[in-house]
Design an enzyme around this catalytic site. Structure first.
Site, PDB file in Angstrom:
ATOM      1  N   HIS A   1       0.875  -1.200   0.000  1.00 57.21           N
ATOM      2  CA  HIS A   1       0.000   0.000   0.000  1.00 57.21           C
ATOM      3  C   HIS A   1       0.897   1.231   0.000  1.00 57.21           C
ATOM      4  O   HIS A   1       1.500   1.571   1.015  1.00 57.21           O
ATOM      5  CB  HIS A   1      -0.896  -0.003   1.243  1.00 57.21           C
ATOM      6  CG  HIS A   1      -1.867   1.139   1.303  1.00 57.21           C
ATOM      7  ND1 HIS A   1      -3.206   0.978   1.589  1.00 57.21           N
ATOM      8  CD2 HIS A   1      -1.703   2.471   1.130  1.00 57.21           C
ATOM      9  CE1 HIS A   1      -3.811   2.149   1.584  1.00 57.21           C
ATOM     10  NE2 HIS A   1      -2.917   3.084   1.318  1.00 57.21           N
TER      11      HIS A   1
ATOM     12  N   HIS B   1       1.647   5.353  -1.678  1.00 50.78           N
ATOM     13  CA  HIS B   1       1.256   6.551  -2.447  1.00 50.78           C
ATOM     14  C   HIS B   1       2.499   7.133  -3.102  1.00 50.78           C
ATOM     15  O   HIS B   1       3.443   7.526  -2.411  1.00 50.78           O
ATOM     16  CB  HIS B   1       0.611   7.591  -1.534  1.00 50.78           C
ATOM     17  CG  HIS B   1      -0.660   7.106  -0.923  1.00 50.78           C
ATOM     18  ND1 HIS B   1      -1.895   7.278  -1.517  1.00 50.78           N
ATOM     19  CD2 HIS B   1      -0.883   6.404   0.213  1.00 50.78           C
ATOM     20  CE1 HIS B   1      -2.830   6.718  -0.760  1.00 50.78           C
ATOM     21  NE2 HIS B   1      -2.242   6.173   0.301  1.00 50.78           N
ATOM     22  N   LEU B   2       2.490   7.197  -4.428  1.00 49.34           N
ATOM     23  CA  LEU B   2       3.670   7.705  -5.147  1.00 49.34           C
ATOM     24  C   LEU B   2       3.457   9.086  -5.744  1.00 49.34           C
ATOM     25  O   LEU B   2       4.408   9.716  -6.187  1.00 49.34           O
ATOM     26  CB  LEU B   2       4.080   6.721  -6.252  1.00 49.34           C
ATOM     27  CG  LEU B   2       4.713   5.413  -5.765  1.00 49.34           C
ATOM     28  CD1 LEU B   2       5.007   4.482  -6.941  1.00 49.34           C
ATOM     29  CD2 LEU B   2       5.982   5.670  -4.973  1.00 49.34           C
ATOM     30  N   ARG B   3       2.191   9.561  -5.791  1.00 47.02           N
ATOM     31  CA  ARG B   3       1.895  10.893  -6.352  1.00 47.02           C
ATOM     32  C   ARG B   3       2.321  10.967  -7.825  1.00 47.02           C
ATOM     33  O   ARG B   3       2.572   9.941  -8.464  1.00 47.02           O
ATOM     34  CB  ARG B   3       2.558  12.022  -5.545  1.00 47.02           C
ATOM     35  CG  ARG B   3       2.439  11.905  -4.027  1.00 47.02           C
ATOM     36  CD  ARG B   3       1.015  11.843  -3.551  1.00 47.02           C
ATOM     37  NE  ARG B   3       0.948  12.029  -2.100  1.00 47.02           N
ATOM     38  CZ  ARG B   3      -0.075  11.637  -1.347  1.00 47.02           C
ATOM     39  NH1 ARG B   3      -1.108  11.015  -1.876  1.00 47.02           N
ATOM     40  NH2 ARG B   3      -0.077  11.861  -0.058  1.00 47.02           N
TER      41      ARG B   3
ATOM     42  N   ASN C   1      -5.328   7.493  -5.797  1.00 46.29           N
ATOM     43  CA  ASN C   1      -6.019   8.731  -5.397  1.00 46.29           C
ATOM     44  C   ASN C   1      -5.247   9.975  -5.848  1.00 46.29           C
ATOM     45  O   ASN C   1      -4.861  10.820  -5.061  1.00 46.29           O
ATOM     46  CB  ASN C   1      -6.274   8.760  -3.877  1.00 46.29           C
ATOM     47  CG  ASN C   1      -5.000   8.710  -3.047  1.00 46.29           C
ATOM     48  OD1 ASN C   1      -4.000   8.127  -3.446  1.00 46.29           O
ATOM     49  ND2 ASN C   1      -5.032   9.329  -1.875  1.00 46.29           N
TER      50      ASN C   1
ATOM     51  N   LYS D   1      -9.253  -0.155  -5.745  1.00 50.04           N
ATOM     52  CA  LYS D   1      -9.243   0.472  -4.420  1.00 50.04           C
ATOM     53  C   LYS D   1     -10.518   1.280  -4.217  1.00 50.04           C
ATOM     54  O   LYS D   1     -10.785   2.225  -4.957  1.00 50.04           O
ATOM     55  CB  LYS D   1      -8.026   1.395  -4.297  1.00 50.04           C
ATOM     56  CG  LYS D   1      -7.938   2.162  -2.984  1.00 50.04           C
ATOM     57  CD  LYS D   1      -7.653   1.270  -1.789  1.00 50.04           C
ATOM     58  CE  LYS D   1      -7.717   2.042  -0.467  1.00 50.04           C
ATOM     59  NZ  LYS D   1      -6.591   2.933  -0.273  1.00 50.04           N
TER      60      LYS D   1
ATOM     61  N   HIS E   1     -10.453   1.246   1.779  1.00 47.09           N
ATOM     62  CA  HIS E   1     -10.190   2.170   2.888  1.00 47.09           C
ATOM     63  C   HIS E   1     -11.423   2.105   3.776  1.00 47.09           C
ATOM     64  O   HIS E   1     -12.416   2.780   3.514  1.00 47.09           O
ATOM     65  CB  HIS E   1      -9.948   3.592   2.369  1.00 47.09           C
ATOM     66  CG  HIS E   1      -9.577   4.559   3.460  1.00 47.09           C
ATOM     67  ND1 HIS E   1      -8.380   5.224   3.511  1.00 47.09           N
ATOM     68  CD2 HIS E   1     -10.255   4.950   4.579  1.00 47.09           C
ATOM     69  CE1 HIS E   1      -8.325   5.979   4.596  1.00 47.09           C
ATOM     70  NE2 HIS E   1      -9.464   5.846   5.251  1.00 47.09           N
TER      71      HIS E   1
ATOM     72  N   HIS F   1      -4.705  -0.881   5.686  1.00 47.15           N
ATOM     73  CA  HIS F   1      -4.182  -0.192   6.878  1.00 47.15           C
ATOM     74  C   HIS F   1      -5.091  -0.345   8.103  1.00 47.15           C
ATOM     75  O   HIS F   1      -5.619   0.638   8.617  1.00 47.15           O
ATOM     76  CB  HIS F   1      -3.874   1.286   6.597  1.00 47.15           C
ATOM     77  CG  HIS F   1      -4.901   2.034   5.783  1.00 47.15           C
ATOM     78  ND1 HIS F   1      -6.234   2.053   6.091  1.00 47.15           N
ATOM     79  CD2 HIS F   1      -4.758   2.787   4.675  1.00 47.15           C
ATOM     80  CE1 HIS F   1      -6.860   2.776   5.200  1.00 47.15           C
ATOM     81  NE2 HIS F   1      -6.003   3.239   4.327  1.00 47.15           N
TER      82      HIS F   1
ATOM     83  N   ASP G   1       1.527   2.551   3.474  1.00 48.31           N
ATOM     84  CA  ASP G   1       0.707   3.765   3.366  1.00 48.31           C
ATOM     85  C   ASP G   1       1.583   5.013   3.430  1.00 48.31           C
ATOM     86  O   ASP G   1       1.134   6.061   3.894  1.00 48.31           O
ATOM     87  CB  ASP G   1      -0.396   3.804   4.430  1.00 48.31           C
ATOM     88  CG  ASP G   1      -1.525   4.771   4.074  1.00 48.31           C
ATOM     89  OD1 ASP G   1      -1.590   5.215   2.907  1.00 48.31           O
ATOM     90  OD2 ASP G   1      -2.327   5.087   4.964  1.00 48.31           O
TER      91      ASP G   1
ATOM     92  N   HIS H   1       3.456  14.541   1.724  1.00 46.46           N
ATOM     93  CA  HIS H   1       2.867  15.860   1.460  1.00 46.46           C
ATOM     94  C   HIS H   1       3.984  16.885   1.664  1.00 46.46           C
ATOM     95  O   HIS H   1       4.834  16.702   2.540  1.00 46.46           O
ATOM     96  CB  HIS H   1       1.740  16.165   2.457  1.00 46.46           C
ATOM     97  CG  HIS H   1       0.530  15.307   2.307  1.00 46.46           C
ATOM     98  ND1 HIS H   1      -0.455  15.556   1.376  1.00 46.46           N
ATOM     99  CD2 HIS H   1       0.147  14.172   2.952  1.00 46.46           C
ATOM    100  CE1 HIS H   1      -1.403  14.635   1.474  1.00 46.46           C
ATOM    101  NE2 HIS H   1      -1.054  13.766   2.417  1.00 46.46           N
TER     102      HIS H   1
ATOM    103  N   ALA I   1      -3.409  14.773   5.852  1.00 41.77           N
ATOM    104  CA  ALA I   1      -3.184  13.457   6.473  1.00 41.77           C
ATOM    105  C   ALA I   1      -2.188  12.660   5.653  1.00 41.77           C
ATOM    106  O   ALA I   1      -2.328  12.551   4.431  1.00 41.77           O
ATOM    107  CB  ALA I   1      -4.504  12.707   6.570  1.00 41.77           C
TER     108      ALA I   1
HETATM  109  C1  NCD Z   1      -3.232   9.149   2.197  1.00 38.41           C
HETATM  110  C2  NCD Z   1      -2.808  10.223   1.178  1.00 38.41           C
HETATM  111  O1  NCD Z   1      -2.256  11.264   1.592  1.00 38.41           O
HETATM  112  O2  NCD Z   1      -2.997   9.993  -0.023  1.00 38.41           O
HETATM  113  N1  NCD Z   1      -3.208   9.729   3.511  1.00 38.41           N
HETATM  114  C3  NCD Z   1      -3.123   9.059   4.686  1.00 38.41           C
HETATM  115  O3  NCD Z   1      -3.234   9.699   5.738  1.00 38.41           O
HETATM  116  N2  NCD Z   1      -2.907   7.774   4.729  1.00 38.41           N
HETATM  117  C4  NCD Z   1      -4.556   8.616   1.820  1.00 38.41           C
HETATM  118  C5  NCD Z   1      -4.973   7.389   2.607  1.00 38.41           C
HETATM  119  O4  NCD Z   1      -4.489   6.282   2.375  1.00 38.41           O
HETATM  120  O5  NCD Z   1      -5.799   7.528   3.511  1.00 38.41           O
HETATM  121 ZN    ZN Z   2      -3.211   5.113   1.669  1.00 39.22          ZN
END
Ligand code: NCD
Ligand code: ZN
Length: 334
Positions: free
Chosen positions: A12, A14-16, A40, A94, A131, A165, A237, A241, A253
């Site tokens: 899991h 996030h690579l943006r 996302n 997802k 999620h 998660h 996860d 940011h 978050a």
């Molecule tokens: C994730 C994000 O920033 O894309 N943020 C997080 O707090 N985990 C999104 C997510 O998986 O809830």
């Molecule tokens: Zn996530």
């Protein structure tokens, strides 16, 4: 003694996109053989064109590392023809309830109206990644969602449902009740409780969704991870940011853990005399659950201290500035 891990997997991640992708993706690609990439983005990844384009950008950003991005599609009420067309390109779909976390305005509003899509996914053998949080009180959101997991697990017994998660002891109990449920757990939910985030001065870099919970929840998750519960997989996860979005009113978050994952997992499992279970937790369990064959990659860690940088570009990592006991000393793709 050195620790050798075969094909570590981050289930899991996030690579943006854009500059952030280029900054963070090599850090995961360095020490993981593959990762499940979250959809996302803005706009979300919900077409084959968008998915192929995103995958190509990840491959460009992670070359020359041996690393497979395992792509996910953002859940929509897709029809069976679309699902069949997408299936060869994705590891799963997802699902986010509407508005529960970053970039989920297009998430599902009515969870009971999407069951025809779940039935089609079950027929096609496409895993559902969820999620699982309600819109209730923040500490109760996961617990309130468990009834939805239970409903879908029993109505769609051949659908693999991954509770992403998980953060509570209650979610672990549910995991043991249905054979078609699996779960991921993050590093930060094994290490932190709400006290670390908000018990003293507020620590925005520890703010994530789902929010970190009670000591007894952390203890239950840690116990399951340390014995490599066969349906529990590691999924970081890691969610970067920019610092100005974190050290701010309306703090975003997400915890950026990618650079420190394997060293901290080694330290945690070593502390509990459980290093022998780490291979299953960071790779073998996920391989069995998803039927995956990741590329061959051997990552060696040694007990050799290093200091985590204060920043990676404009992102503050988990454990910024702190000294970790273990580090990755060698990576062989073979
Ligand atoms: C994730 C994000 O920033 O894309 N943020 C997080 O707090 N985990 C999104 C997510 O998986 O809830
Ligand atoms: Zn996530």
């Amino acid at each position: 003694m050195d620790l050798r891990l075969r094909a570590p997997l981050d289930m899991h991640l996030h690579l943006r996109e854009g500059a952030m992708l280029e900054l963070v993706a090599p850090l995961s690609a360095h020490s993981f053989a593959a990762a499940v990439v979250m959809p996302n983005l803005v706009p979300v990844v919900d077409t084959l064109e968008r998915l192929s384009d995103y995958r190509a950008k990840i491959e460009a950003a992670t070359a020359p590392h041996t690393f497979t991005p395992l792509m996910t599609l953002f859940f929509r009420p897709y029809d069976e023809a679309m699902l069949a067309a997408m299936r060869p390109y994705i590891i799963g779909i997802k699902l986010y309830p509407e508005g529960v976390t970053t970039n989920t305005a297009d998430g599902v509003r009515d969870l009971l109206r999407i069951e025809p899509t779940l039935a089609a996914m079950e027929r096609l053998g496409i895993p559902l990644l969820v999620h699982g949080e309600s819109h209730g009180f923040v500490l109760d959101r996961e617990a309130e969602f468990l009834q939805i997991y239970a409903r879908w697990a029993s109505r769609f017994p051949r659908l693999t449902i991954v509770m992403e998660h998980i953060t509570t002891a209650a979610a672990l109990r549910l995991l043991d009740q249905y054979a078609n449920l699996a779960a991921t757990v993050t590093l930060h939910h094994l290490l932190l409780t709400l006290d670390d985030l908000a018990g003293g001065l507020l620590s925005p870099h520890l703010f994530c969704k789902p929010i970190v919970k009670r000591p007894e929840d952390r203890a239950a998750l840690l116990e399951a991870a340390l014995r490599a519960h066969p349906r529990l997989m590691f999924g970081s996860d890691s969610a970067p940011h920019p610092v100005e979005r974190k050290e701010a009113a309306n703090c975003a978050a997400g915890i950026f853990s990618a650079p420190v994952i394997l060293p901290l997992l080694a330290e945690l499992f070593a502390q509990h005399d459980a290093l022998a279970q780490l291979q299953a937790f960071v790779s073998d369990n996920a391989r069995a659950i998803y039927g995956l064959t990741p590329p061959a990659k051997t990552v060696t860690l040694a007990r050799r201290p290093w200091q985590v940088p204060a920043r990676y570009g404009e992102v503050v990592p988990f454990y910024a500035g702190q000294t970790l006991e273990w580090q990755v000393v060698d990576v062989q793709a073979n």
